[in-house]
Scaffold this motif. Sequence first.
Motif, short mmCIF file in Angstrom:
data_model
loop_
_atom_site.label_atom_id
_atom_site.label_comp_id
_atom_site.label_asym_id
_atom_site.label_seq_id
_atom_site.Cartn_x
_atom_site.Cartn_y
_atom_site.Cartn_z
N GLY A 295 -10.76 3.76 -2.41
CA GLY A 295 -9.82 4.88 -2.42
C GLY A 295 -10.40 6.08 -1.73
N ASP A 296 -10.55 7.19 -2.47
CA ASP A 296 -11.08 8.38 -1.82
C ASP A 296 -12.52 8.66 -2.23
N LYS A 297 -13.20 7.68 -2.80
CA LYS A 297 -14.59 7.89 -3.19
C LYS A 297 -15.48 7.71 -1.96
N SER B 189 -11.36 -0.51 1.70
CA SER B 189 -10.52 0.70 1.71
C SER B 189 -9.68 0.76 0.45
N MET B 190 -9.24 -0.39 -0.03
CA MET B 190 -8.44 -0.41 -1.25
C MET B 190 -9.33 -0.16 -2.46
N ARG C 98 0.80 -1.21 0.00
CA ARG C 98 0.00 0.00 0.00
C ARG C 98 0.83 1.27 0.00
N TYR D 59 -8.25 -6.27 -7.58
CA TYR D 59 -8.62 -4.91 -7.97
C TYR D 59 -8.46 -4.72 -9.48
N ASN E 186 -14.95 -1.64 -10.69
CA ASN E 186 -14.23 -1.04 -9.57
C ASN E 186 -15.01 0.13 -8.98
N GLN E 187 -14.76 0.40 -7.72
CA GLN E 187 -15.41 1.46 -6.95
C GLN E 187 -16.92 1.31 -6.81
N TYR F 118 -18.07 4.53 0.69
CA TYR F 118 -17.44 3.92 1.85
C TYR F 118 -18.41 3.04 2.61
#
Lengths: 462, 416
Positions: B356-358, B352-353, A422, B265, B274-275, B362
């Motif tokens: 990401g930041d989306k 979490s992987m 990571r 992923y 993804n996401q 969450y």
Amino acid sequence: MSGQANSVIDKEIYKGRNFVTIFTKGDIFSKLSYIFCGLANIKNGQAVKGSIFLVLEILYLVFMKAKGLRLIADLMTLGTKTQSMVFNESVGIYETVQGDNSMLILLFGVVSVIVSAVFLAMWLFSIYSGERARARRELGKHVPGFIEDVRNLADKNIHFSFLTIPVIGLLTFTVTPLIYMILMAFTNYDSEHQPPGNLFDWVGLENFKTLLSSSDRLSATFWPVLGWTFIWGISATFSCYFGGMILAMIINSKGIKLKKFWRTIFVITYAIPGFISLRFVATMLGERGIFNVLLQKWGFTEGALPFLTNTMWARVSVIVVNFWIGVPVTMLMVSGILMNIPNELYESAKIDGAGPVTIFRKITFPYMLFVTTPYLIANLIGNFNNFNAIYFLTAGAPNSLDYFKGAGKTDLLVTWLYKLTRDSNDYNLASTIGIIIFVISAIFTLITFSRSGSMKNEEGFQ
Amino acid sequence: MKKTVIGLNLDHYVRALVGALILFVCILLPYASADGKTVSMLQALAARGNSYVDIILFGAVISAALSAVLGVVMFFKTTVGGVKLWQAVQAFSTAFFTLLLFSSKKILETAGLYGNFLNKNLGFGYWIGLIAAYFTLITVMRVTRTDRGYIILVILSVIWLFPVLWIVITSLRAEQGYYVGYFIPRGLTLKNYANLFSNQSVLPFGRWWLNTFIVAMCGCVFNTMIVLMTAFILSRTRFSGRKAFMNVLMIIGMFPGFMSLIAVYNILKGIGLNQSLLALIVVGAAGAAMGYHVTKGFFDTIPRALDEAAIIDGASRAQIFSKITLPLSKSIIVYIVLGGFLGAWSDYIFPSMLFGDKQSSYTVAVGLFWMTDFRRIDTYYTQFAAGAVLVALPIVILFVWLQRFYVEGLSGAVKG
């Protein structure tokens, strides 16, 4: 027709020929079905089944011709063209020219190999299936048609229908990624060889060598981390095991009333999701956390205690917190087993004048140990890989300058592996560590196998 | 003394009495000594300031005296009820003496006896008293034939519940911030909970909760079905390749799971998942078969004869699964469902992987972890606690309710 009779016939049929003799002794259709799958089925009255085999084979060959062969060939080199800047004269600027992406080459290569393996399995299956149809017909037995085959999927061949989804799922999301990552341990896919900008290449056993026996910082990180992983695993497992056993014995002893109430109190900590309780306890143990506040307010200490910042303190803290979380689990499990211990054993021991300590040492503990050895070893492996307890509590801190980038004094092999993927993108090292963890787990599992009756003799209960 | 009273074990009586008398004497012995000054408990009580913790000192002295008196009285006129009363008084006295360990500093400082008091300055009178209190309690419990395990259970319960209590208290605390120098909050409020769901909040906690709930529900359904089917096949049917399949599953299971997450992923990216929450559900279901062990162990204990009888009656294997095996497996089904449900709430690494930041995708685990980052913890600590309570509460209720099945499932897995 009952299943019993069926399997007798099957045995008779298979006694005759094996993979080689099906070819050498078979007729022209049997021989040809080694090249054209399903031909023997078609000839022997299973036209639909045979055609399905044939269509699948054609699909596979088309895929290999179009893509697969090149993908597998690329696996050898992992790409040759580096991404580069080329001057484009017509526009008058430097442009990036896409090079090969080693990571995708590796991934797609693995996918092609898996597809080929699946085809190989189907090919073998079709040969045996054709042979079976032929033998049945020649013995004058009934050859099942397509409809009958489908119906059998709910009965005799139920394992095909029930396992299809799990197997596809495992192949796609577990086996393929795993092989991909295992292969990565033999490349130099580290932070300096990141696609698409750079290529990476096969390096053989180089990673294992640097990790295990070089004199540089990597090896100086690996061995202490491995040592702590063992210390952690053993102390975490046995502390929870004995703690849980004693707690269960107290709650289950005759004189205690409201057993369910006491059990529930301890179960609460187990039922709270691990990440919540661990994160919260981590904040409580901080320099200005509630534990330090109260210890000072109550007059136990004058200054803050370094629960998570000093190496020794942090290591003890994680073991103690894990004890807090782990004891209720063992307590729950042991409760069931304790009730199974025959009461006569205790009564006769009491008549012989044995005290509670002797009873525990001579009856309860040996019995528990006998029954729970497999659980204990599984638990030990689980604790070697107990990512949550360490990552949520300390995230490996306190960090150390003697260690390879990012690793800390409470890091286990797994948390270090995670940090390597990571934070620093050293995938080759992460995979190498993963393989080492596998070896350790495998050794312990083999011990379990040789110790445990229930695994050797799985029919014992039926 | 050779007296007998039904219901009492008088062999230990004298020892209990001696303990109670020693405890009484300790009230007069040095309680604290520092700065060249020594005080007994009575002196400390006489000099007391005006603090609510004085009740503890008061209680310790009174109950110790009462316990000694009761012990002496019961010596001459022993009754079951009287000894039970003595036991209760002694339990209080022990509790007060233990609490003094945590409150002496405040008591002595508000009394103006000492400036900066530390527990190491407690006098030998106190320590002997503490030991005597526990000794007396244990021996009195022996006399009344009460299980001494209660003492340990009470102490352990306090330790075990303390962090839980702190989470709940923090979630109700009106004062914001990570650091407060006290345990009981100055003000109570429900605003921490309201803030999590308000529209002005930057944290879409309601969304996270819903996301996790969806994943958990779907996960429950799919994972349970896959686990049941796999375990049924591996336990109740025999086919070539079965052993090999089980061995492969075992070998796969020995690799650390998230080692391959980066590849997962990439594969998800390849199929365009993804996401998204769907990816979480799919990946969870895909790996569910690996957890077949416990269920298979359970199925193994169902007698084979049942299946054979059904086959003779013309049932197909699928019918055996749905009509015989499943109805007999209520506890193991609850076990898997509960496990799957819990797993979705606490799974952190993969989501979490994946996300990401989306932030809008969450799950609560990722979201709550994000809140406890050291840069944000001061702002969000009380809200984090409120979120933690909201996540933990349904699970705890479910768990306590279905505890029995969980125990059956767990102990079923390890027999023999």
